[in-house]
Write a protein that holds these residues in place. Structure first.
Motif, short mmCIF file in Angstrom:
data_model
loop_
_atom_site.label_atom_id
_atom_site.label_comp_id
_atom_site.label_asym_id
_atom_site.label_seq_id
_atom_site.Cartn_x
_atom_site.Cartn_y
_atom_site.Cartn_z
N GLU A 10 -6.25 -23.01 -3.20
CA GLU A 10 -5.89 -22.31 -1.97
C GLU A 10 -5.90 -20.81 -2.21
N GLY A 11 -5.97 -20.06 -1.12
CA GLY A 11 -5.92 -18.61 -1.23
C GLY A 11 -6.54 -17.94 -0.02
N SER A 12 -6.23 -16.67 0.15
CA SER A 12 -6.79 -15.95 1.29
C SER A 12 -8.24 -15.57 1.01
N SER A 15 -10.44 -14.49 -2.50
CA SER A 15 -9.55 -14.70 -3.65
C SER A 15 -10.29 -15.28 -4.85
N LYS A 17 -11.31 -18.46 -5.03
CA LYS A 17 -10.93 -19.86 -5.27
C LYS A 17 -12.13 -20.79 -5.36
N SER A 101 -3.86 -24.71 3.79
CA SER A 101 -4.62 -23.70 4.53
C SER A 101 -4.21 -23.70 6.00
N LEU A 135 -2.85 -21.60 -6.28
CA LEU A 135 -2.88 -20.56 -5.24
C LEU A 135 -3.36 -19.27 -5.89
N LEU A 136 -4.54 -18.84 -5.45
CA LEU A 136 -5.09 -17.59 -5.99
C LEU A 136 -4.67 -16.45 -5.06
N ASP A 137 -3.82 -15.61 -5.59
CA ASP A 137 -3.20 -14.58 -4.74
C ASP A 137 -3.94 -13.24 -4.86
N ARG A 165 -1.29 -14.37 3.84
CA ARG A 165 -0.96 -14.18 2.43
C ARG A 165 0.53 -14.43 2.18
N TYR A 168 1.33 -18.14 2.39
CA TYR A 168 0.97 -18.86 1.17
C TYR A 168 2.05 -18.70 0.09
N LEU A 181 0.72 -20.55 -9.30
CA LEU A 181 0.30 -19.26 -8.75
C LEU A 181 -0.57 -18.50 -9.75
#
Ligand code: TMP
Length: 205
Positions: A10-12, A15, A17, A101, A135-137, A165, A168, A181
Motif C-alpha cells: 500500500e502507499g500513496s 511511493s 510500491k 486503499s 505501507l510505503l510512506d 497519506r 494510511y 511501515l
C-alpha cells in the motif's frame, strides 16, 4: 493443504510500491516459492475494464460513491477469480493495493464513512485480510512529482492526497500486527532487503 501467504503493498502515488511488489515477487520465485503477483484495480479481465473507467481523465464527473463502488466491484471479482483460488492452492499472493486503499482514498480522502466502507469491503472480499501489509510512506508532493500526476486519481486536489497519506498512517497505527511501515526516502536495495527479511521471517514462523 496450508493456505498461502497473502501480502499486500500500500502507499500513496509515487511511493514505489509496485516496484517493490515486483522485486519481492522475483525474490520469492528465485527461491522456489510459488507466487502470484496481482494489482488493484485490475488483475482480471473484468477488473482491468473497471480500472480503465476509474483512471480515465475523461470521467471528470465521477461521483465519489460511484468511484468507491467500482473499486469494490473490481476487488470482488479479483478475490473470487484469482486470490482465493491461489491461496487455497497454497500459493503466496502478492497484491499491489487492496482494501486499505479504499479506506485511505475513498474513506479518509473522499470522506465516505469508514465503517460503511469496511462493511462493503468485507462483502467484496468475503472477509479476507492480508497476513502482512507493507505501507510505503512518501510525502504527497514528492510522490506526485515522481508519478507525474497523469491519471484521474492523481489529478485530484493536493489536499485529497494529503488526507490519503495521513489516513494510511492512521490505518497502520490501528493495525500494528499486520502493517509494516517503510520510509521510502532511502536506498532502493536497502528497502528491498528489509521487505525480504520481513517476509522470510513470516514464512519461517
Ligand atoms: P495504482 O496507481 O497504484 O495502479 O492505483 C490506481 C489508483 O487507484 C491510485 O490512484 C489509487 C487508486 N485506488 C483507490 O482510490 N481506491 C482503491 O481501492 C484502489 C485499489 C486504488
Amino acid at each position: 493443504m496450508k493456505r498461502g501467504l497473502f501480502i499486500t503493498f500500500e502507499g500513496s502515488e509515487g511511493s514505489g510500491k509496485s516496484t517493490h511488489a515486483k522485486r519481492l515477487y522475483n525474490f520469492l520465485k528465485k527461491r522456489g516459492y510459488t507466487v502470484v503477483l496481482l494489482r488493484e484495480p485490475g488483475g482480471t479481465r473484468i477488473s482491468e475494464a473497471i480500472r480503465k473507467i476509474l483512471l480515465d481523465t475523461k470521467n471528470k464527473k465521477m461521483d465519489i460513491k460511484t468511484e468507491a463502488l467500482l473499486y469494490l466491484a473490481s476487488r470482488a471479482q479479483l478475490v473470487k477469480e484469482k486470490i482465493i483460488p491461489a491461496l487455497c492452492e497454497g500459493k503466496t499472493v502478492i497484491l499491489d493495493r487492496f482494501q486499505d486503499s479504499t479506506l485511505a482514498y475513498q474513506g479518509y480522502g473522499g470522506g465516505i464513512n469508514l465503517e460503511f466502507l469496511k462493511k462493503m469491503g468485507d462483502f467484496a472480499t468475503a472477509g479476507l485480510i492480508p497476513d502482512l501489509t507493507f505501507l510505503l510512506d512518501i510525502a504527497p508532493r514528492e510522490g506526485l512529482r515522481r508519478s507525474g500526476s497523469s491519471d484521474r486519481m492523481e489529478k485530484k486536489p493536493f489536499s485529497f492526497h494529503q488526507r490519503v497519506r495521513k489516513g494510511y498512517l492512521k490505518l497502520a497505527k490501528k493495525n500494528p500486527q499486520r502493517f509494516f511501515l517503510i520510509e521510502v526516502n532511502r536506498d532502493i536495495d536497502a528497502i528491498s532487503e528489509e521487505i525480504q527479511k520481513k517476509v522470510l521471517s513470516l514464512i519461517s514462523e
